[in-house]
Design an enzyme around this catalytic site. Structure first.
Site, PDB file in Angstrom:
ATOM      1  N   LYS A 220       0.826  -1.199   0.000  1.00 58.77           N
ATOM      2  CA  LYS A 220       0.000   0.000   0.000  1.00 58.77           C
ATOM      3  C   LYS A 220       0.864   1.255   0.000  1.00 58.77           C
ATOM      4  CE  LYS A 220      -3.775  -2.371   2.371  1.00 58.77           C
ATOM      5  NZ  LYS A 220      -4.733  -2.359   3.501  1.00 58.77           N
ATOM      6  N   ARG A 281     -16.009  -7.713   7.390  1.00 61.68           N
ATOM      7  CA  ARG A 281     -16.696  -6.566   6.806  1.00 61.68           C
ATOM      8  C   ARG A 281     -17.768  -7.022   5.845  1.00 61.68           C
ATOM      9  NH1 ARG A 281     -11.534  -4.687   3.135  1.00 61.68           N
ATOM     10  NH2 ARG A 281     -11.897  -6.080   1.361  1.00 61.68           N
ATOM     11  N   ARG A 283     -19.510  -5.525   2.337  1.00 59.55           N
ATOM     12  CA  ARG A 283     -19.186  -4.533   1.303  1.00 59.55           C
ATOM     13  C   ARG A 283     -20.237  -4.543   0.200  1.00 59.55           C
ATOM     14  NH1 ARG A 283     -13.214  -4.175  -1.218  1.00 59.55           N
ATOM     15  NH2 ARG A 283     -13.025  -2.947   0.699  1.00 59.55           N
ATOM     16  N   LYS A 299     -11.015 -11.043   5.990  1.00 55.06           N
ATOM     17  CA  LYS A 299      -9.599 -10.929   5.652  1.00 55.06           C
ATOM     18  C   LYS A 299      -8.797 -11.561   6.787  1.00 55.06           C
ATOM     19  CE  LYS A 299      -8.052  -7.172   3.746  1.00 55.06           C
ATOM     20  NZ  LYS A 299      -7.684  -5.747   3.515  1.00 55.06           N
ATOM     21  N   LYS A 314      -8.138 -12.972   1.365  1.00 56.25           N
ATOM     22  CA  LYS A 314      -9.471 -12.401   1.475  1.00 56.25           C
ATOM     23  C   LYS A 314     -10.460 -13.424   0.946  1.00 56.25           C
ATOM     24  CE  LYS A 314     -11.295  -9.395  -1.430  1.00 56.25           C
ATOM     25  NZ  LYS A 314     -11.564  -8.133  -2.171  1.00 56.25           N
ATOM     26  N   TYR A 377     -15.430   5.320  -0.325  1.00 51.64           N
ATOM     27  CA  TYR A 377     -14.439   5.920  -1.211  1.00 51.64           C
ATOM     28  C   TYR A 377     -14.759   5.580  -2.663  1.00 51.64           C
ATOM     29  CZ  TYR A 377     -12.661   1.165  -0.445  1.00 51.64           C
ATOM     30  OH  TYR A 377     -12.555  -0.189  -0.322  1.00 51.64           O
ATOM     31  N   GLU A 431      -3.131   0.511  -3.887  1.00 52.39           N
ATOM     32  CA  GLU A 431      -2.760  -0.859  -3.540  1.00 52.39           C
ATOM     33  C   GLU A 431      -2.248  -1.544  -4.803  1.00 52.39           C
ATOM     34  OE1 GLU A 431      -5.491  -3.183  -1.223  1.00 52.39           O
ATOM     35  OE2 GLU A 431      -6.498  -1.402  -0.457  1.00 52.39           O
ATOM     36  N   LYS A 463      -7.532   1.017   6.405  1.00 52.99           N
ATOM     37  CA  LYS A 463      -8.634   1.979   6.548  1.00 52.99           C
ATOM     38  C   LYS A 463      -9.410   1.700   7.831  1.00 52.99           C
ATOM     39  CE  LYS A 463      -9.267   2.138   1.492  1.00 52.99           C
ATOM     40  NZ  LYS A 463      -8.509   0.936   1.095  1.00 52.99           N
TER      41      LYS A 463
END
Length: 553
Positions: A220, A281, A283, A299, A314, A377, A431, A463
């Protein structure tokens, strides 16, 4: 150091020279105001005086420019730059449309590898350079306004910089976005270079090349806003834009809800990078009001000590949004998840997906995970269709927010209550994801990108971790390394919000204590100084008034 006025002259594109801020003229007006003293004509006592319709305006004043003249000229310059921005934008669209027609003619003639293709590719490269020059035109003009207003406020009793820069932020030349042109140029280049281009949700494989999981190695980087277009233009020479959703823009809105518990157990694991530490998470892609699929993602951090492929992974599977709450509550079993996936044409391994669903559901229930932080984002992904060996993603407009949810909610249903519940990260996050066969060298163009000078490597930047550290300061005791005195000014700067409350932060060294001058000094809750603010508190914590640095995660 070159003065800004001279730098502006050197940076001007000759054919657009009349569209730049007349910086020298504004400096001349400012000089007159300083010389005559009118720069200090106004103050609160004068401005707040009462007025009478029974008087006149016949008073003695020295000749020359006044504040009103300066303001009028600034307004005129803003309008001029707006007009030129619209004009140049139209010229760029016309240019790209012309190139698109030439490309269509080439396609209709059977895509021959002739001088015709080389000519069209040269025109694409010329348009890319023109787009970069246009962005520089916008930035130089914005900087000109900022500089001259700062110079004005240095002498004036009537400060203008902040309110006028707020006005400038809403102008056409600042708001003008050209993601659709970036996307078009990417598609043209990919077609000319023989790289297949698929776009939109119809082409997007939600399971990543048909599987429920994939192993990758990711590095990153932070990218300053001024370098975002430059980085995009470099990457799309080698990888086309890869879209998740329909639409003309080069980027997609990506929203993730990260889960954690009251102990911030997942935050701690991701912060310290324990082997096996997970992030959980949910998404989705595109606007919140219209998405049809939620991705349940896990992840897992792995330490690849011996290079044997045991890298971070992931894993995910899709669910309809109305099935998310039953799954999290344990009412929708892993077997039920398998049935849903089978009925919706899931391309991955159903056995693996069912096992993943069982493990994720068990983690939610046993760890009492709840919605914690939202990330939001715009993502521009670069990847050849069906080839994930080298994939880049550039995230901009990165926001992180708290996610207060009621019972039976898997994401926040209403608006936020307060600005303190959201924070915006100032840089883009790039990334670079490699899925290479063991022993395969990194492509040369990737090395060139990493050495371009536009990137700052930030290993393991997260993040989720950053958002939690920013927004849950009353719970967080340990901070990521980019909060150290070395890195914090790069993202927080002078605009870091001062907190008028006590902030119980703790930085942990190997023996869980900070050592200073040979003595041990455990940290507890420290009050924020009224004069030093939050930044001074953090500096004190980071340095402990010693030259020795504490350990950061």
């Amino acid at each position: 150091m070159v003065k800004f006025g001279k730098n502006l002259t050197q940076e001007k594109v000759p054919r657009w020279s009349d569209g730049y801020v007349d910086y020298d003229s504004l400096k001349k007006i400012l000089g007159e105001m300083i010389n005559t003293g009118s720069i200090r004509e106004f103050n609160e006592d004068v401005l707040y005086l009462a007025h009478s319709v029974a008087t006149t305006d016949e008073v003695i004043r020295p000749p020359g420019a006044r504040e009103g003249d300066f303001i009028a000229r600034i307004d005129a310059e803003i309008e001029k730059v707006n007009r030129w921005t619209a004009k140049i934008h139209m010229e760029l669209e016309t240019l790209v449309e012309k190139i698109s027609k030439a490309h269509s003619n080439w396609v209709q003639s059977g895509r021959p590898k002739t001088a015709q293709a080389d000519t069209v590719l040269e025109e694409v490269e010329s348009a890319e350079a023109e787009l970069q020059a246009f962005e520089n035109f916008i930035n130089m003009n914005y900087l000109a306004f900022s500089k001259i207003l700062k110079k004005h406020d240095k002498y004036s009793t009537c400060p203008l910089r902040m309110p006028y820069l707020m006005k400038v932020q809403s102008q056409t030349f600042v708001l003008d976005k050209m993601g659709s042109l970036v996307r078009t140029l990417s598609d043209l280049r990919a077609s000319l270079q023989g790289a297949a281009v698929s776009a939109g949700k119809g082409a997007f494989d939600a399971a990543q090349k048909g599987g429920a999981s994939f192993v990758r190695k990711t590095t990153k980087y932070w990218v300053q806003t001024k370098d975002v277009l430059k980085v995009k233009m470099f990457i799309l020479k080698h990888r086309p834009v890869y879209k998740f959703t329909d639409g003309p823009s080069d980027s997609d809105l990506v929203t993730s809800i990260y889960y954690d518990n009251d102990k911030l157990e997942l935050y701690q694991g991701r912060l310290k990078k324990y082997d096996g530490a997970i992030a959980f998470r949910i998404r989705w892609y595109g606007p919140e009001e219209s998405f049809k699929t939620a991705f349940m993602e896990r992840k897992t951090h792995r330490e690849d000590w011996y290079g044997d492929g045991e890298a971070s992974a992931k894993e995910r599977f899709p669910l309809p949004p109305d099935k998310v709450v039953p799954f999290l509550q344990g009412k929708l079993s892993p077997a039920d998840v398998r049935s849903i996936l089978a009925s919706t044409g899931f391309k991955g391994d159903l056995d693996e997906a069912q096992q993943l669903a069982a493990e994720m559901q068990a983690a939610v229930l046993s760890k009492k995970l709840r919605p914690s932080v939202r990330t939001h984002y715009m993502r521009t992904a670069f990847q050849r269709t069906g080839d994930a060996t080298v994939r880049c993603s550039l995230d901009t407009e990165l926001c992180m927010a708290l996610e207060p949810c009621g019972d039976g909610e898997w994401k926040r249903m209403g608006p936020l209550d307060n600005r303190s519940q959201v924070t915006q990260f100032p840089h883009g996050v790039l990334e670079v994801k490699l899925q290479l066969i063991s022993g395969t060298a990194m492509p040369e163009w990737v090395s060139d990108l990493l050495n371009s000078g536009c990137l700052r490597e930030m290993p393991k930047f997260s993040k989720f971790v950053h958002g939690t550290a920013m927004l849950k300061r009353d719970q967080v005791r340990e901070l990521p390394y980019w909060w150290s005195a070395q890195f914090m000014p790069l993202w927080a700067g002078a605009n870091f919000v001062e907190q008028p409350t006590s902030v119980p932060f703790r930085m942990v060294s190997k023996d869980d204590k900070l050592r200073t001058k040979g003595t041990e000094a455990p940290l507890g809750t420290l009050p924020v100084s009224q004069k030093g603010g939050f930044g001074r508190l953090l500096y004190t914590i980071f340095t402990c008034n010693s030259s020795r640095e504490p350990a950061y995660y």
